[in-house]
Design a protein around this motif. Structure first.
Motif, short mmCIF file in Angstrom:
data_model
loop_
_atom_site.label_atom_id
_atom_site.label_comp_id
_atom_site.label_asym_id
_atom_site.label_seq_id
_atom_site.Cartn_x
_atom_site.Cartn_y
_atom_site.Cartn_z
N ASN A 191 0.84 -1.07 0.09
CA ASN A 191 0.11 0.13 0.16
C ASN A 191 0.94 1.25 0.05
OD1 ASN A 191 -2.49 -1.39 0.02
ND2 ASN A 191 -2.31 -1.57 2.43
N ARG A 213 1.98 1.77 -3.41
CA ARG A 213 1.01 2.11 -4.43
C ARG A 213 0.84 3.90 -4.26
NH1 ARG A 213 -2.88 -0.42 -7.37
NH2 ARG A 213 -2.23 -2.21 -5.92
N ASN A 214 1.00 4.32 -3.02
CA ASN A 214 0.50 5.66 -2.55
C ASN A 214 1.81 6.37 -3.30
OD1 ASN A 214 -1.75 5.33 -1.24
ND2 ASN A 214 -0.79 5.21 0.65
#
Length: 341
Positions: A176, A179-180
């Protein structure tokens, strides 16, 4: 087991450890003292001074060409920053808009905001060398096997325009984070070139054989900088006990990476530790046991980098070991390059 290493023996500082504790963990320092005084000799004295003094640490600023700000660049110049590799340099085929300064400290970070690109990325300047060693060509298929938090994937997309970039991260939380990071720096028009996967790196070779031209294995390792500031002595003791197991994981990742490469493809292996067992010993094991790989000479990169980086002298031509020193507090980082035949 593998997930544990990503969570617990992370190759980079996790969010929870980003705010460095001021107190050095004596258990870790004693361990490093014993190991690195043997492996580095007199060089360990200057390296130790930097690693144990966060006030000496420096941070590079990688500008985002997809959201360029002349205001930020002018601000950097006014504060005494300079380009890491000027475009006029004859040593490198391409250069980044990466700014450094000899003064310790960190340029203010920008927060992640959904739907809005950041103007720059803060990183250890030694990370750029791993991407430069990979030497990506336009249109090539590239795998960043252990990609979180994403800085090297960002740099890859600035170095060239690959036909495909697969940024892989096995752990859910770190995936995550990856992805950010990518969404904060890469415009939607380029995101279609990027695949974010969450596969066990040890299995990618079986799942995607001979798919990639270039592979970066920025392996999970014992992070010398953050480990020295482990506030929990029990946690530090467990980390050190498990340290000897890391090389086995690194070898598994490299064997998998070799399977993912097409014949003629190349890979770069990197860590952020000084440990010989996780660096040159791992690469030597791969070279000696894998008949389809050869070491690649990266001494030209070493010569070009020697002005801004302190490099260990007793390494092979297919290796770099960046040693932090005062005024050039980059690294530690180990880089090695192999080619599949």
């Amino acid at each position: 087991m593998y997930a544990l290493f990503f969570l617990f023996l992370s190759k980079v500082e996790t969010k929870s450890s980003a705010k460095l504790q001021k107190q050095i963990c004596q258990v870790v320092l004693n361990h490093f003292e014993k190991q690195y005084s043997k492996e580095l000799g007199e060089a360990w004295n200057s390296v130790r001074r930097v690693l144990t003094t966060p006030q000496c640490w420096q941070y590079a600023v990688l500008l985002n060409p997809f959201h360029f700000s002349s205001e930020v660049e002018n601000d950097l110049l006014s504060k005494g920053y300079r380009l890491l590799f000027p475009g006029s340099s004859s040593c490198f085929r391409r250069s980044f808009k990466c700014y450094i300064t000899s003064t310790p400290g960190r340029f203010p970070a920008q927060k992640h905001r959904a739907g809005r690109l950041k103007e720059y990325y803060l990183l250890n300047a030694a990370s750029i060398l791993a991407v430069m060693a990979l030497d990506i060509e336009n249109g090539e298929k590239v795998l960043d096997m252990c990609a979180a938090p994403g800085g090297k994937s960002i740099a890859m997309l600035q170095y060239a325009c690959p036909g495909l970039l697969q940024s892989n991260e096995y752990d859910n939380l770190r995936s995550n984070w990856l992805r950010n990071t990518l969404e904060s720096f890469i415009p939607e028009s380029l995101l279609n070139l990027v695949i974010i996967s969450q596969l066990d790196g040890r299995q990618i070779g079986n799942l995607q054989p001979e798919r990639f031209d270039k592979v970066l294995v920025d392996a999970p390792c014992s992070n010398d900088r953050s480990w020295l500031f482990s506030s929990d002595i029990q946690q530090a003791t467990v980390r050190l006990a498990q340290r000897k197991e890391l090389s086995a994981v690194q070898i598994q990742l490299l064997r998998s990476a070799i399977k993912t490469m097409r014949p003629g493809g190349s890979l770069v292996y990197s860590t952020c530790t000084l440990s010989k067992a996780e660096n040159s010993d791992v690469i030597s094991h791969i070279i000696n046991t894998c008949s389809n790989v050869l070491p690649v000479d990266i001494s030209t990169l070493a010569r070009g980098a020697s002005k801004e980086f302190a490099l260990a002298s007793d390494v092979q031509r297919h290796e770099l070991l960046i040693l932090p020193e005062v005024g050039r507090a980059w690294g530690p980082m180990y880089i090695s390059k192999l080619k599949k035949v």
